[in-house]
Design an enzyme around this catalytic site. Structure first.
Site, PDB file in Angstrom:
ATOM      1  N   ARG A 176      50.916  35.302  51.288  1.00  0.00           N
ATOM      2  CA  ARG A 176      50.554  34.345  50.242  1.00  0.00           C
ATOM      3  C   ARG A 176      51.816  33.841  49.548  1.00  0.00           C
ATOM      4  O   ARG A 176      52.709  34.628  49.236  1.00  0.00           O
ATOM      5  CB  ARG A 176      49.600  34.984  49.218  1.00  0.00           C
ATOM      6  CG  ARG A 176      48.272  35.396  49.858  1.00  0.00           C
ATOM      7  CD  ARG A 176      47.282  35.948  48.872  1.00  0.00           C
ATOM      8  NE  ARG A 176      46.108  36.444  49.578  1.00  0.00           N
ATOM      9  CZ  ARG A 176      45.075  37.043  48.999  1.00  0.00           C
ATOM     10  NH1 ARG A 176      45.078  37.222  47.684  1.00  0.00           N
ATOM     11  NH2 ARG A 176      44.046  37.470  49.715  1.00  0.00           N
TER      12      ARG A 176
ATOM     13  N   ARG B 229      52.312  41.858  43.265  1.00  0.00           N
ATOM     14  CA  ARG B 229      52.107  40.484  43.708  1.00  0.00           C
ATOM     15  C   ARG B 229      53.200  40.130  44.706  1.00  0.00           C
ATOM     16  O   ARG B 229      54.297  39.750  44.329  1.00  0.00           O
ATOM     17  CB  ARG B 229      52.122  39.545  42.500  1.00  0.00           C
ATOM     18  CG  ARG B 229      51.483  38.184  42.749  1.00  0.00           C
ATOM     19  CD  ARG B 229      51.548  37.315  41.499  1.00  0.00           C
ATOM     20  NE  ARG B 229      50.713  37.816  40.452  1.00  0.00           N
ATOM     21  CZ  ARG B 229      49.419  37.515  40.278  1.00  0.00           C
ATOM     22  NH1 ARG B 229      48.833  36.698  41.116  1.00  0.00           N
ATOM     23  NH2 ARG B 229      48.734  38.015  39.267  1.00  0.00           N
TER      24      ARG B 229
ATOM     25  N   GLU C 251      43.080  44.523  39.458  1.00  0.00           N
ATOM     26  CA  GLU C 251      42.218  44.251  40.619  1.00  0.00           C
ATOM     27  C   GLU C 251      42.772  44.904  41.874  1.00  0.00           C
ATOM     28  O   GLU C 251      43.963  44.795  42.190  1.00  0.00           O
ATOM     29  CB  GLU C 251      42.102  42.744  40.837  1.00  0.00           C
ATOM     30  CG  GLU C 251      41.259  42.367  42.052  1.00  0.00           C
ATOM     31  CD  GLU C 251      41.559  40.972  42.567  1.00  0.00           C
ATOM     32  OE1 GLU C 251      41.345  40.745  43.770  1.00  0.00           O
ATOM     33  OE2 GLU C 251      42.023  40.124  41.789  1.00  0.00           O
TER      34      GLU C 251
ATOM     35  N   SER D 232      38.126  42.548  45.875  1.00  0.00           N
ATOM     36  CA  SER D 232      37.261  41.446  45.469  1.00  0.00           C
ATOM     37  C   SER D 232      36.236  41.247  46.571  1.00  0.00           C
ATOM     38  O   SER D 232      36.603  41.016  47.722  1.00  0.00           O
ATOM     39  CB  SER D 232      38.089  40.178  45.259  1.00  0.00           C
ATOM     40  OG  SER D 232      37.321  39.159  44.660  1.00  0.00           O
TER      41      SER D 232
ATOM     42  N   ARG E 190      48.205  47.741  46.787  1.00  0.00           N
ATOM     43  CA  ARG E 190      47.733  48.039  45.435  1.00  0.00           C
ATOM     44  C   ARG E 190      47.096  49.429  45.352  1.00  0.00           C
ATOM     45  O   ARG E 190      47.149  50.084  44.314  1.00  0.00           O
ATOM     46  CB  ARG E 190      46.758  46.957  44.969  1.00  0.00           C
ATOM     47  CG  ARG E 190      47.444  45.618  44.735  1.00  0.00           C
ATOM     48  CD  ARG E 190      46.588  44.632  43.971  1.00  0.00           C
ATOM     49  NE  ARG E 190      47.361  43.441  43.646  1.00  0.00           N
ATOM     50  CZ  ARG E 190      47.043  42.583  42.677  1.00  0.00           C
ATOM     51  NH1 ARG E 190      45.950  42.781  41.963  1.00  0.00           N
ATOM     52  NH2 ARG E 190      47.801  41.536  42.433  1.00  0.00           N
TER      53      ARG E 190
END
Length: 423
Positions: free
Chosen positions: A260, A275, A347, A350, A388
């Site tokens: 990403r 991130r 988070e 999801s 994560r």
């Protein structure tokens, strides 16, 4: 992708549904284009009927050796008019298609109204937060002290938002991915798939990543796209297929590298590996029938929750509000892990139901028992984000001397070691 037929039946309902996402009315403009397109198609049909009649008349005149030049001129003009009308209809159709492809999915009624993550609704919390006898460190402080997490070297060879893991941390990252795959395949009935991480534009479009998220993805000079999640590869496998109803649900899982660009993330989570441009994730995808998609959503979310429970990581389930629900989803549950070093919930998964939104874009259907065909519903979820999860393990299992206790479920993957410490 939205169903134009449904928009025609209830334009005000269409606008009201999108208004929940803060969007202005658009149904009237779409229907105006649709009306123009229909008029052009009707005109083509009328002119085609006239051309057929002319062809007969011209044939009669020629057989009688009479002058047919006037009618032939009219026929040529009709052909030119038809070509112009067909081009106009195609342009209008493409414009309607583009508008519909850029509109987000309609939300489920259970989704709460809200502006951003602050308005998300907590469903439940699971697990006790550990009471530390010392001030817990963040994952990057722990990793750098162990000399097993290196951002400087990653920056030298790649740039910002990359990390190099060494020794035990590299091994536990691998262990986490294997543990998740084993759990999902052996206990939850998912089929493991090894997928390409380079996909074509059709795959990105079908899974609603294009055109909306083009700036958040990496594209090669050859026009291929690096997947932002294995959801793209797994879900795109259903494109153009017609499944027998007794073959559903299809439950697929993959451990893949994801990429990403993190466009718009300047200044956010610049320390550590929360991130990243490149990370690993175990993805869960379900292809099912409309009547079972809600229960499949709950089942998928429970599968992801079970990973956290087996690892002993405190977490909470959040129902995302209207302003925080993703573009293609009708409803999303986020799982947030407690990070004691950050003193925050972050988070880690999801899980979303897109219903027929993606299926309509990629023409993924199933054949019912009565022989009729309808669009499948597609769902996707993280089961979990590996990096994560590594962060959550490090921060929740840290010790006063800087070592990290290895969760029991991971020890078989770690040669039965129980602690990561500085050698």
């Amino acid at each position: 992708m939205h169903d134009l037929r449904q928009l025609r039946l209830d334009p005000s309902g269409f606008d009201n549904a999108l208004a929940r996402r803060g969007m202005p009315p658009i149904a009237e403009a779409i229907l105006a284009l649709d009306s123009q397109r229909k008029s052009a198609v009707t005109a083509v049909q009328e002119k085609q009927t006239r051309r057929k009649a002319l062809a007969k008349e011209i044939g009669i005149l020629k057989r009688g050796k009479l002058d047919s030049s006037t009618l032939e001129t009219e026929a040529v003009q009709l052909r030119n008019d038809m070509e112009a009308l067909e081009q106009n209809a195609a342009e209008l159709d493409a414009k309607i298609h583009t508008i519909l492809s850029e509109l987000p999915n309609q939300l489920d009624p259970s989704v709460p109204d809200g502006k951003d993550e602050a308005d998300n609704l907590e469903i439940h919390q699971v697990g006790e937060r550990r009471d530390f006898s010392f001030i817990p460190l963040q994952h990057f402080e722990l990793g750098e002290a162990l000399d097993e997490m290196d951002f400087a070297v990653a920056g030298k060879i790649s740039g910002a938002r990359f990390v190099v893991l060494r020794s035990h941390l590299a091994r536990i990252e691998r262990a986490l991915g294997q543990f998740m795959l084993d759990l999902h395949t052996r206990e939850f009935g998912y089929t493991e798939v090894s997928v390409p991480v380079l996909v074509n534009a059709n795959s990105m479009y079908g899974t609603d990543k294009l055109p909306k998220f083009a700036d958040q993805s990496f594209r090669t000079e050859q026009g291929m796209w690096l997947i932002p999640t294995a959801e793209v590869s797994l879900t795109a496998m259903a494109g153009g297929e017609i499944f027998a109803v007794d073959r559903l649900p299809q439950r697929l899982t993959a451990l893949s590298v994801c990429f990403r660009s993190e466009a718009g993330a300047a200044g956010k989570d610049t320390r550590g590996m929360l991130r990243q441009h490149q990370f690993q994730k175990v993805e869960l995808v379900s292809i099912t029938t409309p009547e079972h998609s809600e229960e499949e959503h709950e089942r998928m979310t429970r599968c992801a929750e079970t990973v956290l429970e087996r690892l002993g990581i405190p977490y909470r389930r959040m129902l995302l509000c209207s302003g925080d629900t993703g573009f293609g989803a009708v409803k999303t549950y986020d799982l947030e892990a407690w990070l004691p070093g950050q003193k925050a919930w972050r988070e880690i998964s999801s899980c979303s139901n897109t219903r027929a939104f993606q299926a309509r874009r990629m023409n993924a259907r199933y054949r019912k028992a009565d022989g009729s065909v309808d669009f499948v519903h597609t769902l996707n979820g993280s089961g979990l984000a590996v990096g994560r999860t590594l962060i959550a393990v490090m921060e929740n299992y840290q010790n006063n001397d800087g070592s990290i206790t290895i969760p029991e479920v991971l020890r078989p993957y770690m040669g039965d070691e129980s602690v990561i410490g500085r050698e």
